[in-house]
Each structure stands twice: as C-alpha cells, then as structure tokens.
Design an enzyme around this catalytic site. Structure first.
Site, PDB file in Angstrom:
ATOM      1  N   HIS A  82       0.864  -1.303  -0.088  1.00  0.00           N
ATOM      2  CA  HIS A  82       0.064   0.008  -0.124  1.00  0.00           C
ATOM      3  C   HIS A  82       0.932   1.311  -0.151  1.00  0.00           C
ATOM      4  O   HIS A  82       1.999   1.126  -0.063  1.00  0.00           O
ATOM      5  CB  HIS A  82      -1.005   0.030   1.232  1.00  0.00           C
ATOM      6  CG  HIS A  82      -0.506  -0.041   2.518  1.00  0.00           C
ATOM      7  ND1 HIS A  82       0.470   0.837   2.830  1.00  0.00           N
ATOM      8  CD2 HIS A  82      -0.655  -0.818   3.664  1.00  0.00           C
ATOM      9  CE1 HIS A  82       0.697   0.646   4.377  1.00  0.00           C
ATOM     10  NE2 HIS A  82       0.137  -0.305   4.610  1.00  0.00           N
ATOM     11  N   HIS A  85       3.759   1.375   2.241  1.00  0.00           N
ATOM     12  CA  HIS A  85       5.084   0.547   1.890  1.00  0.00           C
ATOM     13  C   HIS A  85       5.921   1.337   0.623  1.00  0.00           C
ATOM     14  O   HIS A  85       6.898   1.280   0.478  1.00  0.00           O
ATOM     15  CB  HIS A  85       4.579  -0.567   1.429  1.00  0.00           C
ATOM     16  CG  HIS A  85       4.063  -1.445   2.589  1.00  0.00           C
ATOM     17  ND1 HIS A  85       2.687  -2.020   2.306  1.00  0.00           N
ATOM     18  CD2 HIS A  85       4.429  -1.879   3.982  1.00  0.00           C
ATOM     19  CE1 HIS A  85       2.239  -2.436   3.500  1.00  0.00           C
ATOM     20  NE2 HIS A  85       3.272  -2.527   4.296  1.00  0.00           N
ATOM     21  N   CYS A  96       1.964 -11.027  20.117  1.00  0.00           N
ATOM     22  CA  CYS A  96       1.111 -10.268  18.998  1.00  0.00           C
ATOM     23  C   CYS A  96       1.696 -10.961  17.753  1.00  0.00           C
ATOM     24  O   CYS A  96       2.698 -10.418  17.421  1.00  0.00           O
ATOM     25  CB  CYS A  96       1.154  -8.927  19.026  1.00  0.00           C
ATOM     26  SG  CYS A  96       0.152  -8.133  17.633  1.00  0.00           S
ATOM     27  N   CYS A 137       2.444  -8.076  15.288  1.00  0.00           N
ATOM     28  CA  CYS A 137       3.806  -7.317  15.531  1.00  0.00           C
ATOM     29  C   CYS A 137       4.842  -8.386  15.410  1.00  0.00           C
ATOM     30  O   CYS A 137       6.060  -7.863  15.122  1.00  0.00           O
ATOM     31  CB  CYS A 137       3.693  -6.564  16.582  1.00  0.00           C
ATOM     32  SG  CYS A 137       2.577  -5.297  17.162  1.00  0.00           S
ATOM     33  N   CYS A 148      -3.036  -5.694  22.338  1.00  0.00           N
ATOM     34  CA  CYS A 148      -1.843  -5.184  21.781  1.00  0.00           C
ATOM     35  C   CYS A 148      -1.888  -3.671  21.394  1.00  0.00           C
ATOM     36  O   CYS A 148      -3.025  -2.983  20.832  1.00  0.00           O
ATOM     37  CB  CYS A 148      -1.503  -5.871  20.282  1.00  0.00           C
ATOM     38  SG  CYS A 148      -0.303  -4.945  19.192  1.00  0.00           S
ATOM     39  N   HIS A 155      -2.157  -3.268  17.259  1.00  0.00           N
ATOM     40  CA  HIS A 155      -3.179  -3.790  16.412  1.00  0.00           C
ATOM     41  C   HIS A 155      -4.364  -3.821  17.428  1.00  0.00           C
ATOM     42  O   HIS A 155      -5.372  -4.151  16.587  1.00  0.00           O
ATOM     43  CB  HIS A 155      -2.790  -5.094  16.044  1.00  0.00           C
ATOM     44  CG  HIS A 155      -1.671  -5.452  15.218  1.00  0.00           C
ATOM     45  ND1 HIS A 155      -0.336  -5.492  15.340  1.00  0.00           N
ATOM     46  CD2 HIS A 155      -1.536  -5.193  13.820  1.00  0.00           C
ATOM     47  CE1 HIS A 155       0.501  -5.409  14.398  1.00  0.00           C
ATOM     48  NE2 HIS A 155      -0.165  -5.229  13.405  1.00  0.00           N
ATOM     49  N   LYS A 187      -5.791   5.944  10.040  1.00  0.00           N
ATOM     50  CA  LYS A 187      -4.544   4.951  10.115  1.00  0.00           C
ATOM     51  C   LYS A 187      -4.971   3.811   8.994  1.00  0.00           C
ATOM     52  O   LYS A 187      -6.308   3.545   8.787  1.00  0.00           O
ATOM     53  CB  LYS A 187      -4.431   4.036  11.528  1.00  0.00           C
ATOM     54  CG  LYS A 187      -3.512   2.992  11.511  1.00  0.00           C
ATOM     55  CD  LYS A 187      -3.416   2.605  12.992  1.00  0.00           C
ATOM     56  CE  LYS A 187      -2.493   1.426  13.046  1.00  0.00           C
ATOM     57  NZ  LYS A 187      -2.565   0.320  12.513  1.00  0.00           N
ATOM     58  N   LYS A 212      -6.028  -3.281   6.937  1.00  0.00           N
ATOM     59  CA  LYS A 212      -6.845  -4.028   5.930  1.00  0.00           C
ATOM     60  C   LYS A 212      -8.108  -4.046   6.343  1.00  0.00           C
ATOM     61  O   LYS A 212      -9.174  -4.022   5.498  1.00  0.00           O
ATOM     62  CB  LYS A 212      -6.295  -5.435   6.185  1.00  0.00           C
ATOM     63  CG  LYS A 212      -6.337  -6.292   5.076  1.00  0.00           C
ATOM     64  CD  LYS A 212      -5.577  -7.639   5.314  1.00  0.00           C
ATOM     65  CE  LYS A 212      -5.799  -8.685   4.107  1.00  0.00           C
ATOM     66  NZ  LYS A 212      -5.365  -9.938   4.378  1.00  0.00           N
TER      67      LYS A 212
HETATM   68  N1  MSP Z   1       8.846  -7.626   7.868  1.00  0.00           N
HETATM   69  C1  MSP Z   1       8.959  -6.543   8.809  1.00  0.00           C
HETATM   70  C2  MSP Z   1      10.185  -5.644   8.424  1.00  0.00           C
HETATM   71  C3  MSP Z   1      11.346  -6.689   8.523  1.00  0.00           C
HETATM   72  S1  MSP Z   1      12.830  -5.778   8.305  1.00  0.00           S
HETATM   73  C4  MSP Z   1      14.199  -6.674   8.591  1.00  0.00           C
HETATM   74  C5  MSP Z   1       7.779  -5.409   8.533  1.00  0.00           C
HETATM   75  N2  MSP Z   1       7.200  -5.431   7.587  1.00  0.00           N
HETATM   76  S2  MSP Z   1       5.814  -4.616   7.046  1.00  0.00           S
HETATM   77  O1  MSP Z   1       5.501  -5.212   5.965  1.00  0.00           O
HETATM   78  O2  MSP Z   1       4.887  -4.395   8.095  1.00  0.00           O
HETATM   79  O3  MSP Z   1       6.595  -3.154   6.703  1.00  0.00           O
HETATM   80  C6  MSP Z   1       6.618  -2.422   7.504  1.00  0.00           C
HETATM   81  C7  MSP Z   1       7.344  -1.006   6.998  1.00  0.00           C
HETATM   82  O4  MSP Z   1       6.445  -0.403   6.171  1.00  0.00           O
HETATM   83  C8  MSP Z   1       7.384  -0.023   7.662  1.00  0.00           C
HETATM   84  O5  MSP Z   1       8.613   0.059   8.694  1.00  0.00           O
HETATM   85  C9  MSP Z   1       7.458   1.256   6.940  1.00  0.00           C
HETATM   86  O6  MSP Z   1       8.738   1.374   6.328  1.00  0.00           O
HETATM   87  C10 MSP Z   1       6.428   0.769   5.888  1.00  0.00           C
HETATM   88  N3  MSP Z   1       4.999   1.190   6.369  1.00  0.00           N
HETATM   89  C11 MSP Z   1       3.868   0.665   6.702  1.00  0.00           C
HETATM   90  N4  MSP Z   1       2.755   1.163   6.528  1.00  0.00           N
HETATM   91  C12 MSP Z   1       3.373   2.624   6.565  1.00  0.00           C
HETATM   92  C13 MSP Z   1       2.580   3.929   6.839  1.00  0.00           C
HETATM   93  N5  MSP Z   1       1.262   3.834   7.052  1.00  0.00           N
HETATM   94  N6  MSP Z   1       3.328   5.039   6.570  1.00  0.00           N
HETATM   95  C14 MSP Z   1       4.793   4.753   6.228  1.00  0.00           C
HETATM   96  N7  MSP Z   1       5.339   3.669   6.337  1.00  0.00           N
HETATM   97  C15 MSP Z   1       4.531   2.746   6.414  1.00  0.00           C
HETATM   98  O7  MSP Z   1       7.634  -4.560   9.383  1.00  0.00           O
END
Ligand code: MSP
Length: 506
Positions: free
Chosen positions: A19, A22, A128, A131, A145, A148, A296, A299
């Site tokens: 999304h 990411h 959790c 997380c 949590c 979440h 926020k 999903k």
């Molecule tokens: N798999 C772990 C990371 C492991 S790294 C060794 C993880 N994955 S995640 O799919 O949840 O991605 C998290 C990352 O996505 C966040 O750290 C950030 O970089 C990005 N973001 C996810 N949601 C976000 C927002 N709403 N806004 C900005 N960045 C976001 O955690």
C-alpha cells in the site's frame, strides 16, 4: 566519487498487497539509490519480502491455501512486480525463503551459539502475531496489543534466548559515539532510553510454530522471525554464500525503515552483529507514518490505497512528488487524493509544467526552435542551488531538495513575468537571447536535480530540451557545470509534462 553505497528497505510481510505506506519507504530508498548512482557511487539497493512470519501462514490458511510456499511465491512475486511496474530501481530482491538466506541464517546462528550468546530457557509471555513481537503486561492497552488492538496470545514455551542485555553498554557507547547511526535525532533518544532502561534478553526461537528456518542445534524449533529477517541485509550481499561479495558491500550504508520498527533495527540488530563480531550498519534512518484522510491505514478498514491504481491515474512521478513534498522526511503526515490533485495542478502543472512550456514556446517563436548562441550568466546562482540541493540530498532531506528545485522554477516564472520577453522581442533581441539561454540552461539543471526525485519527468525535460542523448550516462560532476546547452542546437517541444487531469477546468 566512486564510493560504494549499500542501501536497504525493510523486507515486507507478504500477507497483503503493497500500500501507499510501503510505497513511501520504497520510493524514498529509490530516490537515495538514484542519487548515489548519479554521484558515480557503486550503488546497491536491496528490497525484498519477509516470508517466515506466522501472519503470512495465517493469511494463506485463511485463504484456503495449504501449500504455504506456493502462496508465498505468488504474493512475493506480486510485491516484486509492483515495484518493477512502478519504476523502482532495486538491484536485488531478497526472499527469506531462499536458500542463500537460509544458509546465511544458519551460519550466523552457529557463530552466535558458539560464542555463548544463545542459551535455553523457559518463556512465558504475551505475543502479538501482528507485530511478531513479545509484550509485557504494562505495554498493553486495555489488555490488547498497543498497535493492532487485538488480543495477545499467552505463550509458554521452551525457547532459545539471545543475550541481548549483555550488549547494553556497548550499544549505548556506540549510539553516543556515532550520532549518524540513528536518524533523525528524535528517534535516537527514544532508542537510547529503551536500551538503557528496558532492554532484556529476547527469545529467538519458537517451539510451537511450524513455518520458518529450523534452529540448527534444535531442528524441532524454528528461528524467531525477526532474528531471521534482520539477517536479510547481510544474506542479500553474500553472507554465508559469497565471501567476496560480502566483503565488498557490508556494512550497509543506510537501512531505511519506518518508525515502527526502529528498536529491532537499532537495538536487537546491532547487538546481533556485535555478538558475531561483524561491523554495524553506518546508519538507520526511520521515517514517519502516513495516515489516509486522517485515518490509520488498515486491512480491516479497507482504506489502504493501492499504489498501482494511483499511478495509473496520476503517473508515478506525481505520486513521488507528493510523498516527498507533503511531509519533511522523518515526520508524520497524511495522504489525501484531493491534496495530491492540488499538488499536481498547482506546483507540478502551473509552476513546473507551465514554465517548461513557456520557455520552449518562446524559443520556438523567437529563435526558430534553436538554442540562442549565448553563454549567459547563471553560473554562480546555479552553483549555489547545487550546493543546497546536494546538502539536502546527503541529509535525506528530500523536502528541502524539492524546495530548491521549486525555488528555481518560481524565480524563473517571476522573471518571465517581470522581464516580459514578448516585449523584449520587439526592442532588445540581445537581452532576450541572454535570458532565453539562461532559462533553457536552468531547465537542464532542474531536470538533473529531478532525476532521482522524478526520473520520468527529468528524462522528458532533457528530451524536450534536446540534450537527452548528450546528457545520458553522465554523473552529476560531469553534468552540473554551466553551459551544457549548446548554442544553435534544436529543442523538441513536446507534450505538456503534466497534462490537465480529467474533470479539471481549462
Ligand atoms: N517484515 C517487517 C520488517 C522486517 S525488516 C528486517 C515489517 N514488514 S511490514 O510489511 O509490516 O512493513 C513495515 C514497513 O512498511 C514500515 O517500517 C514502513 O517502512 C512501511 N510502512 C507500513 N505502513 C506505513 C505507513 N502507514 N506509513 C509509512 N510507512 C509505512 O515490518
């Protein structure tokens, strides 16, 4: 320059599609990677997927899929294809279910085990899966949590533990001695106080979980997903499989992460590396979070925006511009399609697109589409702009870098309004030639500054200025001198850079 530069994004969980959040991290990393390539640095930009997580498995099963690996293959391919389709210039894409990763993780576990930093214990705690993290009772909010807001699971298992606390003093000393290790500074204090006051040994295996990398000395258990996932940064550059490659790239220059996962990256990860006697990454930069229309992204709320839909509507460069321009890098912000449209029509259409259109039209009209032969007089001003731009980019202050570019564009528009070239054309062709040359050359510099930020727009600009071929393959040092536009060369005015959006008034 010719320095090496190794940059990573977090590896993403594949239980859902990418999304806009990411995309934010990935675009920012792409900007940094492109910038370093243009400086002439040997650059390696790695992203990938985190696949040994319980929540991936749960998502597969919920979807009625029992072939977990097939599910992971499909979902991971979607992440990779999305980034490719959106023009992300990653050099490698690592998956934690790949052999090269498993080999590296096993090597690492054995090294840390051999030096006594892994011991067996009984774990009783709250977990959790969202997380993939343990919580203490007083971390919870109304028994749930804190992130979440879901119920946590009570776990009682025989686990392997990592002696994280042993590295407390060394970590604090490292944080204090290397201010660039945790950026921005506000995050440094947060991590420092966690390491100082709260950090405990962590459980790094799971007995009841079936999916993951088996513990080498206890194959009935699997390695805790974060312990496994963090190692991607090294296994992607040959740790455990290619020593020469590893020596060439490690340590990473920047790990780019969201603020949600800073403790894993700035406490657990460096301690793991210290234990194995390996160099620490030079810097971890944690950026802020985007909400969508003030809410926020999640999903369950169904408000997660698909970057591909958005790119189809506005073009990827407009989205990149929005993400970099909307919030200073490091802070939090809000995404709204309405404001994206405003920025598209305003700064992109009216300021930048219109400027390009005006300068090229006047070159056509007054000089037959040829660059006036006139060296002009903009060298000092552009050198100042490059200095400010370079500092902003080095500091990952994309907001300031964009502002340098927009500042040049605004000043040029202002100059056209006040100097009225259409009047000069009747009275003073020499002055007009000086002005036009300078503006064409300034636009060439603007295009170069935009290369990492908005690569498609930059190429379109260089093509319309008639210098795409001449400038291609150059580094910044070769391109940023004054006078790159050759007098007499032909420009190629084309389509508007930012065509009017559907439904927008003319
Ligand atoms: N798999 C772990 C990371 C492991 S790294 C060794 C993880 N994955 S995640 O799919 O949840 O991605 C998290 C990352 O996505 C966040 O750290 C950030 O970089 C990005 N973001 C996810 N949601 C976000 C927002 N709403 N806004 C900005 N960045 C976001 O955690």
């Amino acid at each position: 320059m010719d320095e090496k530069f190794y940059l990573t994004t977090p590896i993403y969980y594949v239980n859902d599609k990418p999304h806009i959040g990411h995309l934010y991290t990935t675009v920012a990393a792409d900007v940094i990677a492109r910038y370093h390539r243009l400086r002439g640095d040997r650059t390696r930009f790695v992203t990938g997927t985190d696949e040994n997580s319980q929540k991936n498995v749960e998502a597969a099963l919920k979807n009625g899929e029992t072939d977990i690996q097939a599910y992971l293959d499909r979902m991971s391919a979607n992440w990779r294809d999305t980034w490719s389709a959106l023009g992300i210039s990653f050099d490698d894409f690592i998956r934690t279910t790949e052999d090269r990763h498993k080999k590296g993780v096993e090597k690492f576990w054995n090294a840390v085990f051999a030096n006594g930093d892994i011991y067996q214990g009984e774990y009783e705690g709250l977990y959790c899966t969202g997380c993939e993290a343990f919580y203490r009772e007083n971390d919870l909010v109304e028994g749930r949590c804190p992130i979440h807001r879901k119920a946590v699971a009570k776990l009682k298992e025989k686990n392997w533990f990592f002696r994280l606390k042993k590295y407390r003093d060394a970590l604090l000393a490292h944080i204090d001695a290397h201010p660039e290790f945790i950026r921005p500074a506000s995050r440094r204090n947060e991590v420092r106080s966690y390491v100082d006051k709260f950090m405990e040994d962590v459980s790094i295996s799971r007995e009841t979980v079936r999916w993951g990398i088996p513990v080498p000395n206890d194959p009935k258990s699997v390695i805790y997903v974060w312990f496994d996932a963090l190692l991607n940064y090294m296994t992607a550059v040959g740790y455990g499989t290619d020593d020469a490659m590893f020596a060439e790239w490690w340590p990473a220059d920047v790990h780019l992460v969201g603020k949600d996962i800073i403790k894993f990256h700035c406490a657990l990860w460096p301690a793991m590396l210290m234990s194995a006697g390996l160099p620490l990454p030079k810097s971890v930069f944690a950026h802020g979070y985007f909400t969508v229309d003030g809410v926020k992204m999640s999903k369950s709320l169904g408000n997660a925006i698909d970057p591909k839909d958005l790119a189809a509507k506005y073009g990827m460069d407009a989205i990149r511009f929005f993400l970099l321009r909307e919030i200073p890098f490091g802070g939090d912000g809000d995404f709204s399609e309405e404001r994206l449209r405003q920025r598209y029509s305003g700064e992109l259409g009216n300021t930048l697109g219109n400027l390009m259109h005006r300068v090229l039209s006047m070159t056509d009209r007054y000089f037959g589409g040829r660059v006036p032969v006139n060296a002009g007089d903009g060298a000092a001003t552009i050198a100042d702009a490059w200095q400010a731009y370079g500092k902003a980019m080095d500091d990952l202050d994309f907001f300031a870098a964009v502002e340098v570019v927009m500042g040049i564009a605004r000043a040029m528009n202002g100059e056209i309004d006040s100097q009225k070239p259409w009047e000069l054309a009747k009275t003073d062709m020499d002055r007009l030639a000086t002005l036009m040359y300078r503006h064409l050359e300034q636009l060439r510099h603007v295009a170069w500054m935009l290369k990492p930020l908005m690569p498609e727009t930059a190429e379109k600009m260089l093509a319309q200025l008639g210098v795409a071929e001449k400038d291609s393959g150059k580094t910044y040092d070769q391109a940023k001198g004054w006078g790159g536009m050759a007098g007499g060369a032909t420009i190629a005015k084309g389509q508007p850079l930012f065509p009017r959006l559907e439904g927008e008034k003319a």
